[in-house]
Design a protein around this motif. Structure first.
Motif, PDB file in Angstrom:
ATOM      1  N   PHE A 155       0.821  -1.214   0.000  1.00  0.00           N
ATOM      2  CA  PHE A 155       0.000   0.000   0.000  1.00  0.00           C
ATOM      3  C   PHE A 155       0.854   1.263   0.000  1.00  0.00           C
ATOM      4  N   THR A 156       2.071   1.157   0.511  1.00  0.00           N
ATOM      5  CA  THR A 156       3.003   2.277   0.369  1.00  0.00           C
ATOM      6  C   THR A 156       3.326   2.517  -1.097  1.00  0.00           C
ATOM      7  N   LEU A 157       3.551   1.440  -1.842  1.00  0.00           N
ATOM      8  CA  LEU A 157       3.858   1.553  -3.264  1.00  0.00           C
ATOM      9  C   LEU A 157       2.661   2.069  -4.063  1.00  0.00           C
ATOM     10  N   ILE A 158       1.460   1.649  -3.682  1.00  0.00           N
ATOM     11  CA  ILE A 158       0.261   2.172  -4.341  1.00  0.00           C
ATOM     12  C   ILE A 158       0.152   3.674  -4.110  1.00  0.00           C
ATOM     13  N   ALA A 159       0.392   4.105  -2.876  1.00  0.00           N
ATOM     14  CA  ALA A 159       0.309   5.526  -2.537  1.00  0.00           C
ATOM     15  C   ALA A 159       1.351   6.335  -3.304  1.00  0.00           C
ATOM     16  N   ILE A 199      10.789   7.322  -1.668  1.00  0.00           N
ATOM     17  CA  ILE A 199      10.964   5.883  -1.422  1.00  0.00           C
ATOM     18  C   ILE A 199      11.003   5.186  -2.771  1.00  0.00           C
ATOM     19  N   PRO A 200      12.048   4.421  -3.069  1.00  0.00           N
ATOM     20  CA  PRO A 200      12.137   3.762  -4.384  1.00  0.00           C
ATOM     21  C   PRO A 200      11.106   2.653  -4.530  1.00  0.00           C
ATOM     22  N   MET A 201      10.608   2.487  -5.747  1.00  0.00           N
ATOM     23  CA  MET A 201       9.644   1.420  -6.003  1.00  0.00           C
ATOM     24  C   MET A 201      10.258   0.032  -5.824  1.00  0.00           C
ATOM     25  N   SER A 202      11.580  -0.036  -5.772  1.00  0.00           N
ATOM     26  CA  SER A 202      12.247  -1.329  -5.609  1.00  0.00           C
ATOM     27  C   SER A 202      11.975  -1.958  -4.242  1.00  0.00           C
ATOM     28  N   ILE A 203      11.368  -1.203  -3.301  1.00  0.00           N
ATOM     29  CA  ILE A 203      11.010  -1.834  -2.030  1.00  0.00           C
ATOM     30  C   ILE A 203       9.928  -2.892  -2.245  1.00  0.00           C
ATOM     31  N   HIS A 204       9.421  -2.956  -3.467  1.00  0.00           N
ATOM     32  CA  HIS A 204       8.487  -4.021  -3.853  1.00  0.00           C
ATOM     33  C   HIS A 204       8.991  -5.387  -3.395  1.00  0.00           C
ATOM     34  N   TYR A 205      10.290  -5.621  -3.492  1.00  0.00           N
ATOM     35  CA  TYR A 205      10.849  -6.940  -3.178  1.00  0.00           C
ATOM     36  C   TYR A 205      10.838  -7.234  -1.683  1.00  0.00           C
ATOM     37  N   ALA A 225      -0.767  -5.839  -5.320  1.00  0.00           N
ATOM     38  CA  ALA A 225       0.278  -5.652  -6.338  1.00  0.00           C
ATOM     39  C   ALA A 225      -0.312  -5.336  -7.707  1.00  0.00           C
ATOM     40  N   PHE A 226      -1.561  -5.716  -7.948  1.00  0.00           N
ATOM     41  CA  PHE A 226      -2.194  -5.446  -9.237  1.00  0.00           C
ATOM     42  C   PHE A 226      -2.406  -3.950  -9.474  1.00  0.00           C
ATOM     43  N   PHE A 227      -2.321  -3.162  -8.428  1.00  0.00           N
ATOM     44  CA  PHE A 227      -2.612  -1.744  -8.558  1.00  0.00           C
ATOM     45  C   PHE A 227      -1.366  -0.887  -8.775  1.00  0.00           C
ATOM     46  N   TYR A 228      -0.176  -1.532  -8.845  1.00  0.00           N
ATOM     47  CA  TYR A 228       1.016  -0.714  -9.093  1.00  0.00           C
ATOM     48  C   TYR A 228       2.077  -1.371  -9.982  1.00  0.00           C
ATOM     49  N   LEU A 229       2.094  -2.691 -10.118  1.00  0.00           N
ATOM     50  CA  LEU A 229       3.176  -3.351 -10.852  1.00  0.00           C
ATOM     51  C   LEU A 229       3.154  -3.036 -12.345  1.00  0.00           C
TER      52      LEU A 229
END
Length: 274
Positions: free
Chosen positions: A26-30, A40-46, A178-182
């Motif tokens: 949800f941080t990545l979605i925001a 914050i880099p999107m690489s925190i996805h991992y 993850a479907f909302f940002y990948l």
């Protein structure tokens, strides 16, 4: 808190796994939609991949202590298994990719660029180093929890098929944000692929139960398979054809497993429980 976890270890496990991973998701979605103005880099996805493992380690430590962690480690590094399971873990995702490459040659008139397997979301080109990335993150990061912790405990109280389906539904829900940002999901059509994804996960869960139980509870086996599956389907290589062909292969394989000895069979292994 320790007593509460001991009384409800599975519930505690799922709560911790979701809390950690969904905080990242949800941080990545925001960030993607501009709801947060932070660097914050999107690489925190991992990092999200480690939610299931973190939960497994915490709950195991609180419920069974050092002995439980030692037993869990033994299954993480368990490499002794039937050759058929070892071959399935290593070569089946690669076989699906080769098949997809051949199909792409006939359908598109060109070969897939295998070099793109080294390109992962939000990271520089990694080349061969992309494999350890997938193995550590969405391989072991997920499977120490899903198959290593949750599946054996579910199988203690329910049939292997019900345990598999229960875990599969939780697994689908865990992935949903993850479907909302990948980026790779957007390239495949965005939310429209969710029904196909759900079907793929359900059948994939059957295959992974078969592999985990049949290998005698090897987390290594399911982590390797999961990592190679993600390597071939979530990279930049053949985004349109590879996931379709691989998912079709997983579905057919799972249907075979489920019908070897009805209902569901799994006749090649005993039910693995802790």
């Amino acid at each position: 808190m320790s007593n509460l976890v001991k009384r409800n270890p599975l519930i505690a496990y799922f709560v911790i796994a979701f809390a950690f991973s969904w905080t990242v998701y949800f941080t990545l979605i925001a960030i993607k939609y501009g709801w947060m103005d932070v660097q914050i880099p999107m690489s925190i996805h991992y990092l999200a991949s480690f939610g299931p493992t973190l939960a497994a380690l915490i709950v195991t430590a609180l419920t069974t202590g050092k002995e439980g962690l030692k037993e869990l480690w033994g299954r993480i590094v368990k490499w002794r298994m039937g050759w058929g399971y070892a071959m399935s873990a290593i070569f089946s995702p690669l076989a699906f990719f080769v098949l997809a490459t051949i199909i792409a040659r006939f359908v598109k008139g060109e070969w897939l660029d295998a070099r793109l397997l080294g390109q992962a979301n939000y990271l520089p080109y990694l080349g061969v180093w992309v494999l350890p990335l997938w193995l550590v993150t969405f391989g072991f990061g997920e499977e120490i929890g899903w198959r290593g912790f949750a599946l054996p405990r579910l199988q203690k109280t329910m049939s292997v098929q019900r345990a598999t389906l229960t875990l599969a539904l939780v697994w689908v829900l865990w992935h949903t944000p993850a479907f909302f940002y990948l980026d790779t999901i957007e390239s495949l059509g965005g939310l429209i692929i969710i029904p196909g994804f759900v079907i793929g996960v359900l059948f994939g869960a059957v295959l992974l139960t078969w592999l985990y139980n049949g290998s005698g509870g090897s987390i290594l086996a399911v982590a390797v398979w999961h990592a190679l599956f993600d390597l071939t389907t979530a990279s930049e290589a053949g985004q349109d054809i590879v996931p379709v062909v691989t998912t079709a292969g997983v579905i057919l394989w799972a249907l075979y497993i489920a019908n070897v000895e009805k209902p569901w069979g799994f006749r090649l292994q005993e039910k693995h429980v802790l």
